[in-house]
Scaffold this active site. Structure first.
Site, short mmCIF file in Angstrom:
data_model
loop_
_atom_site.label_atom_id
_atom_site.label_comp_id
_atom_site.label_asym_id
_atom_site.label_seq_id
_atom_site.Cartn_x
_atom_site.Cartn_y
_atom_site.Cartn_z
N ASP B 319 0.36 -12.20 2.71
CA ASP B 319 1.60 -11.67 2.03
C ASP B 319 2.99 -11.89 2.31
O ASP B 319 3.79 -11.95 1.38
CB ASP B 319 1.21 -10.23 1.51
N TYR B 407 -1.41 -5.59 -5.96
CA TYR B 407 -1.39 -4.83 -5.07
C TYR B 407 -0.05 -4.11 -4.91
O TYR B 407 0.92 -4.62 -4.91
CB TYR B 407 -1.91 -5.25 -3.58
#
Lengths: 609, 609
Positions: B319, B407
């Site tokens: 990420d 998320y």
């Protein structure tokens, strides 16, 4: 019944009922002051009452039969349940187990216990035992030859443990002493090397030794009170407080507490302290209350020290079974022990004559908004639109503090809107330190079993094992346990070490047993001088079926405490715990149905500093 | 200098200075809007600027040399330090690493990178790639034959990973799509089975498949907004808020934050988000500031999914390196994301043309009083006297939220008066779900690599590994690491699995390396399509000396996320983290010198609901 019968209709019915009566009686309520007095009267007016040296070692509720209780709760219009007390008494040097029918004022049973171990000594016994050295010539000589002032000596009675001796037939304690000259933090000034052994029944000294002599650690720097500190201080922060202008969101109805989706009963027991019973949670998807936990409490707290010296090897304490929360629970201080929005609760306990003793502010209950996020999402993936939805986390905390001598345990049960119960314990207070000849670590050539914290002062390595009893009733009594990955933080003691035989149940982080009404306390009923023959470790070897049964989880929270200078002279709180988190229990996230609270604005306040 | 030169005199001097200037400049400050503009100008007016397709993939501060910086900080009267930026740009299908002297407006160096992997794609590249399917006939046919409305389809670009292919020379992304018909929570309605592969440099579709067709999961029950919920609701709680009538206790001076005994610099980086630098704590015993942490940040966040299906196997996201916090940091919402006493901070980042883009409310800073006890003791062991002293715990929290697609990561750095730094991450937001033919678990006969959350919806098993970079400078740079017991929560992937080769650095919970200015990002500089040949796992094998050196800790917080029904349609926050706790750093408990705040009373308020 299955606990899911606690549906919302029942909930509201009870709620309305409450506003008409001062407090609802519940069969799991702890003994009241008048019940404690009734017990005293019933026993004293029986055949047992003629004996002068009758002492009440334990006075508590005799747990109602679980099935009977659940059935009764499902239909409260029936005849009241019998209300019974369980008493452990010492009488003519014997241990009696007595059950009393409180409403009927009669003794249901009286049985003499002949196994290993003794009941928890009473506080009066401890105090009397602790006073014996003060008139004992050898002790006075030990104090005098150290150049200390006898009026500044304080002594306390400790449990003696068991180290493989044949049964000696004597109920004993060991007295060790400290010096409060120059400081109220006397734990930092041990009278190292001096130990007195006492017969608790005869209340007489059995043994004495003065083995070594080391410098008394300095008083300077040991007082922890703000009024005794000198600059420079830490950079000061301004005060902050929590306000709830629309009022609190929980109700306390007798011993039943209701908040958000939770309903549970909060009891108190002289041995284990707070007991959470019948915890159930409202499921917005099903529109009903669903049972989670029948009973939860700390069943034992094992604290073995790791020093082989004559004055230290025996220190392998079981804080519930040998000391009890009755002795150690302390009043909570508003705004510091619990925030300004907390409600405080008193409890009653029995003294050794079964007189009721009020303990004030033993529990606090408060809503916590710690600045955490319950759930959130920002969605930027839709062209030309941003969706953001956030819920701030609010939970309910029930707190008790047990100051077991030097240590302060902050015992929290936290109820979350996710359906989780978070069980947390904070360790703070004063270390049990040992006097040593060293003033600097570079002088140390031997194993000192600890860390030099200050001149002539070591913090002795030790463990804390808090074993929680968790009788889970997830949607009723028939539950199964599915093993997930576990990490164990277990004892360093070897299996054949005597303290470890007594505390063997703490070897595994998690144990599962079928529910058995008599299996309440992990270390057994008679922990003091116990031989470990009647503990959870033994019960769990019976190979009973735990599949789709009424099962109990025993979860041990362990701390290996290697002390550091920062623990001197008072310990920063060290926190541990676990969370009982729902998994595929709800059909979807129950927090979704948590509507945001009305905003709170404070436009127009004056305050005084 | 050694950071202990941050003594209290210096502290107050700086404080006074601030009240005269608007904000103090610090060499670690992130790039300002005008600096970002200067970078654009410098490059565009150079030989590089003639090319039309120049894109800025990363624009950040070129870290000052550590020794030079510490030396400069010890004597601020000297010449200002050079201010340099580090830029990764794509130009004619090549990756350039450019260093710019900002004050001098010149290019210090320009180097072409020829190794494996690519820089983080820009948000404009992702958006353009995501739009390609909408004019691609096969894709339109796939949507149409499912009976779906094309205007309700949303697509997003994902990194493709690396699975042992020979170097293909193409910078790629995979597009997967969702359906927002009936809900804004489109992540719960995957267009399962359809994947589009895109060449990011040519901005053209390279591959397409429509492999399977499963029912589109229902929209019903997926919207998480309060306005979309129907009764019954959760039992509502009343609002609560924090008040600080005497004011906040922290100051923000440029990017320096000071609270209680702490002083630290808060920076922002397009790749890793919040950076805590030069954290030092005032030691009341020594009456001086002592350095703790030179730099701390999340160096990578590895999220491998565990599903072998064609549409899923490639989902092994990094990420930070593949997406970057620049893309994912979201504005924080007052009173829900952060409590009412929070202060919010904006940052600037560069877009792909190096235009400055303001990101508002990216950080919040607040004092937390969660109702915990900092330390306490009740002393009942002194005859005729009770001593009770309690300090309520107050800490300072710095928060950022990164919403990496579905998320949401809540990234907290919490500074405690004990001298601890508590590093916490909360996982919430929306699960990445897979469309399946099943409506009930009893229909499932194959391994679905996850949990059935709702009809036709599984939450796929996955992990999160957040690897923190922690350049500890405890009282200066020469530090050693003493191993204590560790419990590792490490990857389930086998060592020779390609995603695991790329994320091998997350195999150990803790790694220690000597400080090296170039070793900043655990997954390497060019994470996108990387081969794992330049990561922390490789650097750590060089067997360099870490004894009494300037060392860096790499700590990985791991979550194995087996999803549950409670994660649907939005996840209750799951929290993990660690605490950097002083041990024998202070001579005694520094909290002893924390004087209680003045009490806060609110006698005279009106409020509106």
């Amino acid at each position: 019944m299955r606990a899911r019968a606690f549906n919302s209709l029942f909930f509201f019915f009870t709620f309305i009922l409450v506003s008409q009566s001062i407090s609802s009686f519940h069969p799991l309520d702890p003994l009241t002051a008048s019940e404690i007095k009734t017990i005293q009267h019933t026993i004293k007016s029986s055949h047992l009452g003629s004996t002068k040296n009758l002492t009440f070692q334990y006075v508590g509720l005799n747990d109602p039969d679980k099935r009977t209780l659940l059935s009764w709760l499902s239909n409260q219009s029936k005849t009241p349940l019998p209300r019974r007390a369980f008493i452990i008494a010492r009488l003519e040097n014997q241990t009696h187990e007595i059950i009393i029918d409180i409403k009927g004022n009669f003794i249901v049973s009286d049985r003499i216990y002949n196994g290993y171990g003794y009941p928890t000594p009473t506080s009066a016994e401890r105090e009397e035992a602790s006073s014996l050295p003060f008139t004992y010539p050898s002790f006075i000589e030990s104090v005098t030859k150290r150049g200390l002032d006898m009026t500044q000596v304080v002594c306390h009675a400790y449990s003696v443990g068991w180290f493989g001796e044949e049964r000696e037939g004597k109920r004993m304690a060991k007295i060790s002493c400290n010096y409060r000259g120059g400081t109220d933090n006397f734990f930092m000034r041990p009278l190292e090397g001096v130990t007195v052994t006492v017969d608790l029944d005869a209340m007489a000294i059995l043994g004495y030794y003065d083995r070594i002599r080391v410098p008394m650690p300095k008083a300077e720097g040991t007082d922890y009170r703000a009024s005794k500190q000198k600059p420079p201080f830490a950079k000061r922060t301004n005060g902050m407080t929590v306000v709830q202008p629309h009022g609190r969101s929980f109700t306390i109805d007798g011993h039943m507490i209701r908040w958000a989706n939770w309903a549970f009963h909060l009891g108190f027991d002289a041995r284990v302290g707070p007991i959470i019973s019948l915890a159930s949670t409202y499921d917005p998807n099903k529109d009903e209350y669903r049972s989670i936990l029948y009973r939860g409490y700390i069943s034992e707290l094992f604290v073995p020290y790791m020093d082989l010296a004559e004055e230290w090897y025996y220190k392998t304490f079981f804080d519930c079974g040998e000391y009890g929360f009755r002795l150690s629970a302390v009043p909570l201080e508003p705004t510091t022990d619990c925030p300004s929005n907390a409600v405080f609760i008193d409890v009653y306990v029995a003294d050794q004559s079964s007189n009721p003793v009020k303990m004030s502010n033993i529990f606090c209950v408060f809503e916590r908004a710690a600045g955490n996020i319950m759930w959130r999402h920002t969605e930027t993936g839709i062209p030309g639109k941003v969706v953001r939805e956030v819920r701030a986390d609010v939970s309910l905390v029930v707190r008790m503090v047990a100051a077991v001598g030097n240590y302060d345990y902050v015992v929290d049960w936290e109820f979350k809107q996710s359906g989780s119960i978070k069980v947390v314990v904070g360790l703070t207070g004063i270390l049990e330190v040992k006097g040593v000849p060293y003033t600097h670590t570079n002088q140390i050539r031997e194993n000192v079993y600890g860390t030099l914290l200050a001149e002539n002062t070591t913090g002795v390595n030790h463990d804390h094992f808090l074993t929680y009893y968790l009788d889970m009733d997830i949607d009723g009594q028939d539950n199964s346990f599915i093993k997930a990955k576990m990490q164990t933080a277990t004892s360093i003691l070897s299996d054949d070490d005597y303290p470890q035989i007594r505390g063997a149940y703490s070897k595994y982080q998690l144990m599962v047993t079928p529910y058995n009404r008599s299996e309440k306390w992990a270390s057994g009923v008679y922990t003091d001088q116990s031989h470990g023959d009647d503990t959870l470790a033994v019960w769990s070897q019976r190979n009973r079926d735990i599949q789709n049964r009424d099962i109990v989880l025993w979860y041990t929270v362990g701390f290996h405490h290697i002390s550091s200078q920062e623990d001197f002279p008072v310990m920063p709180t060290l926190t541990g715990g676990f969370e009982l988190r729902p998994s595929n229990f709800f059909d979807s996230n129950p927090e979704l149905k948590v509507m945001p609270s009305k905003p709170v604005h404070w436009p127009n306040c004056t305050f005084r500093p």
